[in-house]
Design an enzyme around this catalytic site. Structure first.
Site, PDB file in Angstrom:
ATOM      1  N   GLU A 427       0.756  -1.194  -0.107  1.00  0.00           N
ATOM      2  CA  GLU A 427       0.109  -0.055   0.116  1.00  0.00           C
ATOM      3  C   GLU A 427       0.876   1.359   0.089  1.00  0.00           C
ATOM      4  O   GLU A 427       1.637   1.349   0.993  1.00  0.00           O
ATOM      5  CB  GLU A 427      -1.116  -0.102   1.194  1.00  0.00           C
ATOM      6  N   SER A 457      -5.786  -4.553   0.768  1.00  0.00           N
ATOM      7  CA  SER A 457      -6.137  -5.953   0.995  1.00  0.00           C
ATOM      8  C   SER A 457      -4.974  -6.909   0.955  1.00  0.00           C
ATOM      9  O   SER A 457      -4.759  -7.508   0.212  1.00  0.00           O
ATOM     10  CB  SER A 457      -6.621  -6.225  -0.539  1.00  0.00           C
ATOM     11  N   GLU A 458      -4.514  -6.812   2.454  1.00  0.00           N
ATOM     12  CA  GLU A 458      -3.500  -7.666   2.597  1.00  0.00           C
ATOM     13  C   GLU A 458      -3.461  -9.132   2.289  1.00  0.00           C
ATOM     14  O   GLU A 458      -2.392  -9.663   1.733  1.00  0.00           O
ATOM     15  CB  GLU A 458      -3.093  -7.541   4.126  1.00  0.00           C
ATOM     16  N   ALA A 483       3.174  -3.945  11.190  1.00  0.00           N
ATOM     17  CA  ALA A 483       3.313  -5.856  11.592  1.00  0.00           C
ATOM     18  C   ALA A 483       1.946  -6.156  12.027  1.00  0.00           C
ATOM     19  O   ALA A 483       1.422  -7.349  11.680  1.00  0.00           O
ATOM     20  CB  ALA A 483       4.334  -5.806  12.594  1.00  0.00           C
ATOM     21  N   ASP A 484       0.878  -5.428  12.569  1.00  0.00           N
ATOM     22  CA  ASP A 484      -0.464  -6.059  13.135  1.00  0.00           C
ATOM     23  C   ASP A 484      -1.046  -6.432  12.038  1.00  0.00           C
ATOM     24  O   ASP A 484      -1.975  -7.232  12.250  1.00  0.00           O
ATOM     25  CB  ASP A 484      -1.165  -4.804  13.818  1.00  0.00           C
ATOM     26  N   HIS A 528      -1.830  -1.192  15.691  1.00  0.00           N
ATOM     27  CA  HIS A 528      -0.668  -0.611  15.016  1.00  0.00           C
ATOM     28  C   HIS A 528       0.822  -0.891  15.588  1.00  0.00           C
ATOM     29  O   HIS A 528       1.859  -0.330  15.080  1.00  0.00           O
ATOM     30  CB  HIS A 528      -0.583   0.728  14.366  1.00  0.00           C
TER      31      HIS A 528
END
Length: 725
Positions: A427, A457-458, A483-484, A528
Site C-alpha cells: 500500500e 487488501s493484505e 506488523a499488526d 498498529h
C-alpha cells in the site's frame, strides 16, 4: 422530486447454453478428448472412493464425481504454460490439467492411455493415499496436489486459499510478456470469502489475465447456496468489479468449453480478468462414498434429477449420435482404464494377512521414510555459496554515516538495479516519496512497472506475492505498513507462504520477502504497535530477520533477497531516523543466515535482544556498570538462530537476560528462554530472566503507551535485580 434511472454494469454478464446444433458443429476431436478424460477421471474417482471405503485413504476423499464436466470443459483449451490453482475438491481439476500436458493427440479416436497418462494416474492415486511416489511425496494427500511442469500449481485445503496466488501467476505471465493465463477454481462457499473478493478487485484494477472459475455445486457441506447469500447467481459478483462474466450449465461440458474459449480470447488479448460460473453437482457427500441424502440435507429426487444430467453420459450420447465412436469403443475405453487402475492398485497394495479375506493394505515400501518428516520445511541455503560476507568491524571499503531509512531505500534500489526479477508491492509504496516512511523512495521512478501500489487488501496482495514466488520468474518484496496487519493476511502468510514448500513435497522454492515495521511508541495504539516476532517464529517455514543498524540492514536484506525461503524482515520505526555507519557505495555485501552479532563483551551476564532494543540494552549496561555480553540475534527463527554464539556466551557468564519491547502475551523471549534452559541448564546459575512489555498492547495515551512497552528503565531495573553477587 428525486428521479431515478437504471444503471448498467460496465462489464457484460451473460448466460451461455448450447443446442443440438452446437453439438453438431463442435470439433469431433474435442468431443472425443473430452469423453476420454471424463472416463479417466470418473473411473479414477470411483477407485478413490473404493479405497476410502476400505480405510486406505487417510484423511478426506473429496470426490469430484458429477463435477467433472466443469473441469474438463474448461481445461481442454488450456496450454501447458497456462497455470491453474484448485480447491480442496480438486482431483478433477488437477487430472484434467495433467492429462492436457501429457496426453497425445489421436485425431478421429478416443485418447489412449499412454505410459505418461498411466504415470499421472499412478502418482495422483499415490499422493491421495499419502505415499512416497506421489507428486508431493505423500505430504499433500487429497487436498494438496501440485505438478508444476503441467501448470497445476496446487490445489488447496483452505476454501478460496489458492485464488490470490493465481493472481500472482497471472501477473508473472503478463510481466514476462507472454499470453499465458491463470485459471483459479473454487466453489460457491469461497465466492463470499474476503480474500477472493479482494482478488477480484485487485485483478480487475491491474487487468490481470486470470479466470475466476466458480464451481457452484449448490452446497457448502450441507448448507445450500440460497441460504448463504442474497444473490445465488454467483456470477453476478463479476460485473460489480468490472469483470466480464459467464454463467453456464456445468453439466454441459461443451457449454463450459465455449465459455472458456470466449474468456481465453478476451484474456490472451489483454482484456484483463474474466469470471465463469458453472452450475455443477457433486453426486456424493462432502467427503466419502455416501450421497448427501444419507445425511438428510438433500432429497433423493433432487439427486436423481442431477444424475440424469451426468456430464459423462451427455458427452457419450453426442459422441455416439455423431458416429465419432461406437458404444463398443467407448466401453473398451472404460475397460482399459479399469484395467490400468487395477494394475496401479496392485503395485501399491497387497493382501492384509490380518484382515478379512478380501482386505488389502498399503505396501510398507510405498510409505515415505519417517526421517522425511521435516525435510523440505526450508531449503539448504546453497544459494549462498560463493557470496561475499562482511561485518562492519572488518569491512575495509569506504564508509559513511547513513540514516537507517535511507539505507533501507538504497539497498532496495541497488538490488532492483542488479536483479530485474525483484518486484515491490504494498500500500502506497509507489507514492508519497517512498511510502509512508520513505522506505521505497525513488524505486518507482528508477524501476517502472516493478513497484506496485496495491489496494488495501493484505490477504490478496500477500497471496499474489506468494503466487509470484511460486511461479519462480520474479521475486516479490511485500510490504505491510504495520506488523499488526499480519493478522489480516494470516491465511496467506501462515497457511500458504510458510507451508508451501513443505506441503508440496519440499522441492518448490518460495523466494518471498515480507517487510514490516514495528511502531510501538509512535502513538498509533493497540492495532498498529505489536512486535510480531513471537508469532512469526512459531511458523516453521518462515525465516525472520531483525536488523538493528544500517550496515546490518544492507547485508541482511541482501541475504533475504538471495534466500529461496520466505523471509520476514522486521524494521523498527524508532530506528528509521537514527544514524549508523555503512558502506559509502558498496551495497552488495551479505550477512549470512544464522549469524548473530556480539555487540559488547563481558563476563557477568549474557543480554540477548534484537532490533531497537539492542541499543537500549547497551545503554542500560553502561548505566549500571554490569559487565555483560550483549548479543544482537539478527536472525530470530528456530532454524536460523545462532546457537554457537549464544552457547559460547552463556557458558562463560552463566546468566541470561532476554530483552524485548513488546507485550508478554506474544513474547518471542518466552520460547527462547525455554529453549536456553533445555539446552544449557547445567551452565545456568539462575533461571533465564526476561524483560518484556506489559500484558496489554500499547494505548494511544502517551503515558499508558510508555507503560505498555519496555525501555531503558526496565532493562536497568532488571540488571540491578539479577546482577550476580
Amino acid at each position: 422530486m428525486a428521479t431515478s434511472r437504471p444503471l448498467d454494469a460496465s462489464a457484460p454478464w451473460v448466460e451461455l447454453s448450447t443446442t443440438e446444433e452446437d453439438w453438431d458443429r463442435a470439433d469431433g476431436d474435442v468431443l472425443l478428448q473430452a469423453l476420454g478424460q471424463l472416463i479417466w477421471i470418473r473411473t479414477f474417482e470411483q477407485h478413490v472412493l473404493d479405497l476410502a471405503g476400505q480405510g486406505l485413504v487417510h484423511g478426506p476423499a473429496h470426490s469430484s464425481i458429477g463435477q467433472e464436466g466443469g473441469a474438463v470443459g474448461s481445461i481442454l483449451g488450456l496450454r501447458s504454460d497456462d497455470q491453474i490453482t484448485g480447491s480442496h475438491r480438486g482431483h478433477h481439476q488437477f487430472l484434467a490439467k495433467a492429462f492436457g500436458h501429457v496426453a497425445k493427440a489421436s485425431p478421429g479416436s478416443l485418447p489412449e492411455i499412454t505410459p505418461d497418462v498411466r504415470t499421472v494416474l499412478e502418482r495422483t492415486l499415490a499422493e491421495i493415499c499419502g505415499l512416497a511416489r506421489g507428486y508431493c511425496r505423500g505430504r499433500g494427500g487429497s487436498m494438496h496436489l501440485q505438478w508444476r511442469e503441467a501448470g497445476a500449481m496446487g490445489t488447496n485445503a483452505i476454501v478460496g486459499g489458492g485464488v490470490p496466488q493465481a493472481a500472482g501467476f497471472a501477473w508473472a505471465d503478463r510481466q514476462a510478456g507472454t499470453d499465458a493465463v491463470s485459471v483459479t477454481y473454487f466453489g460457491d462457499g469461497a465466492v463470499n470469502i474476503g480474500s477472493v473478493l479482494e482478488t477480484f478487485n485487485l485483478a480487475a484494477a491491474w487487468k490481470l489475465p486470470i479466470c475466476f472459475f466458480i464451481e457452484n455445486n449448490q452446497y457448502a457441506v450441507s448448507t445450500h447456496v440460497s441460504e448463504a447469500t442474497g444473490e445465488p447467481r454467483l456470477s453476478a459478483r463479476g460485473p460489480g468489479f468490472g469483470i466480464p462474466s459467464w454463467r453456464v450449465d456445468g453439466m454441459d461440458p461443451l457449454a463450459v468449453h465455449l465459455a472458456m474459449q470466449q474468456a481465453l480470447e478476451f484474456m490472451r488479448g489483454g482484456g484483463g480478468p474474466t469470471l465463469i460460473e458453472a452450475d455443477v453437482y457433486r453426486f456424493f457427500h462432502q467427503n466419502g462414498p455416501y450421497p448427501g441424502s444419507a445425511f438428510g440435507y438433500r432429497g433423493k429426487d433432487e439427486e436423481r434429477a442431477w444424475r440424469e444430467r451426468d456430464p459423462l453420459l451427455a458427452v457419450r450420447r453426442h459422441v455416439e449420435r455423431r458416429g465419432l465412436a461406437s458404444a463398443e469403443e467407448i466401453d473398451r475405453a472404460l475397460a482399459d482404464v479399469e484395467t490400468v487402475m487395477g494394475q496401479i492398485e496392485a503395485d501399491l497394495l497387497e493382501p492384509d494377512p490380518d484382515g478379512k479375506p478380501s482386505a488389502r493394505r498399503i505396501k510398507a515400501s510405498e510409505w515415505p521414510d519417517r526421517d522425511f518428516v521435516d525435510v523440505g520445511i526450508r531449503g539448504d541455503l546453497s544459494e549462498f555459496d560463493g557470496t561475499r560476507h562482511e561485518e562492519l568491524a572488518t569491512f575495509t571499503g569506504p564508509t559513511r554515516e547513513w540514516r537507517f531509512i535511507d539505507a533501507v531505500a538504497a539497498v532496495m534500489d541497488r538490488r532492483m538495479s542488479t536483479d530485474e526479477s525483484i518486484v515491490v508491492l504494498g500500500e502506497d509504496v509507489h507514492k508519497l516519496k517512498g511510502g509512508t516512511n520513505g522506505a521505497t523512495r525513488d524505486l518507482a521512478a528508477h524501476h517502472p512497472g516493478r513497484v506496485l501500489g496495491t489496494p488495501i487488501s493484505e490477504n490478496a496482495f500477500t497471496g499474489l506475492g506468494c503466487g509470484i514466488a511460486l511461479d519462480g520468474r520474479y521475486k516479490p518484496v511485500v510490504e505491510f505498513m504495520y506488523a499488526d496487519f499480519m493478522w489480516v493476511a494470516a491465511d496467506q502468510l501462515f497457511n500458504q507462504v510458510a507451508r508451501a514448500r513443505h506441503m508440496f513435497g519440499g522441492h518448490s522454492a518460495v523466494p518471498f520477502v515480507l517487510r514490516s515495521k514495528l511502531a510501538a511508541g509512535t502513538g498509533y495504539g493497540s492495532q498498529h504497535s505489536m512486535d510480531p516476532a513471537g508469532i512469526l517464529t512459531t511458523s516453521a517455514g518462515l525465516r525472520v530477520v531483525a536488523p538493528s543498524d544500517p550496515f546490518d540492514y544492507v547485508g541482511l536484506m541482501n541475504a533475504a533477497l538471495l534466500c529461496q525461503d520466505p523471509v520476514v524482515v522486521l524494521e523498527s520505526v524508532e530506528l528509521y531516523a537514527t544514524r549508523g555507519t555503512a558502506p559509502a557505495d558498496d551495497l552488495d555485501h551479505v550477512l549470512p543466515v544464522g549469524r548473530a552479532a556480539l555487540r559488547r563483551e563481558g563476563s557477568e551476564l549474557t543480554v540477548v535482544s534484537y532490533l531497537g532494543m539492542v541499543a537500549k540494552c547497551l545503554q542500560a549496561v553502561e548505566t549500571t556498570g554490569v559487565d555483560a555480553d550483549v548479543v544482537d540475534l539478527r536472525w530470530l527463527d528456530r532454524a536460523s538462530l545462532d546457537w554457537e554464539t549464544l552457547e559460547t556466551s552463556i557458558k562463560k557468564t552463566n546468566n541470561v537476560l532476554i530483552v524485548e519491547e513488546g507485550a508478554i502475551g506474544t513474547s518471542y523471549g518466552g520460547w527462547l528462554a525455554d529453549e536456553i534452559q533445555r539446552r544449557l541448564f547445567d551452565w545456568l546459575d539462575q533461571p533465564v530472566q526476561r524483560v518484556t512489555g506489559a500484558e496489554a498492547s500499547p494505548s494511544i495515551s502517551k503515558v499508558l503507551e510508555r507503560a505498555a512497552i519496555a525501555g531503558v528503565e526496565e532493562i536497568v531495573a532488571a540488571l540491578e535485580q539479577i546482577r550476580p553477587a
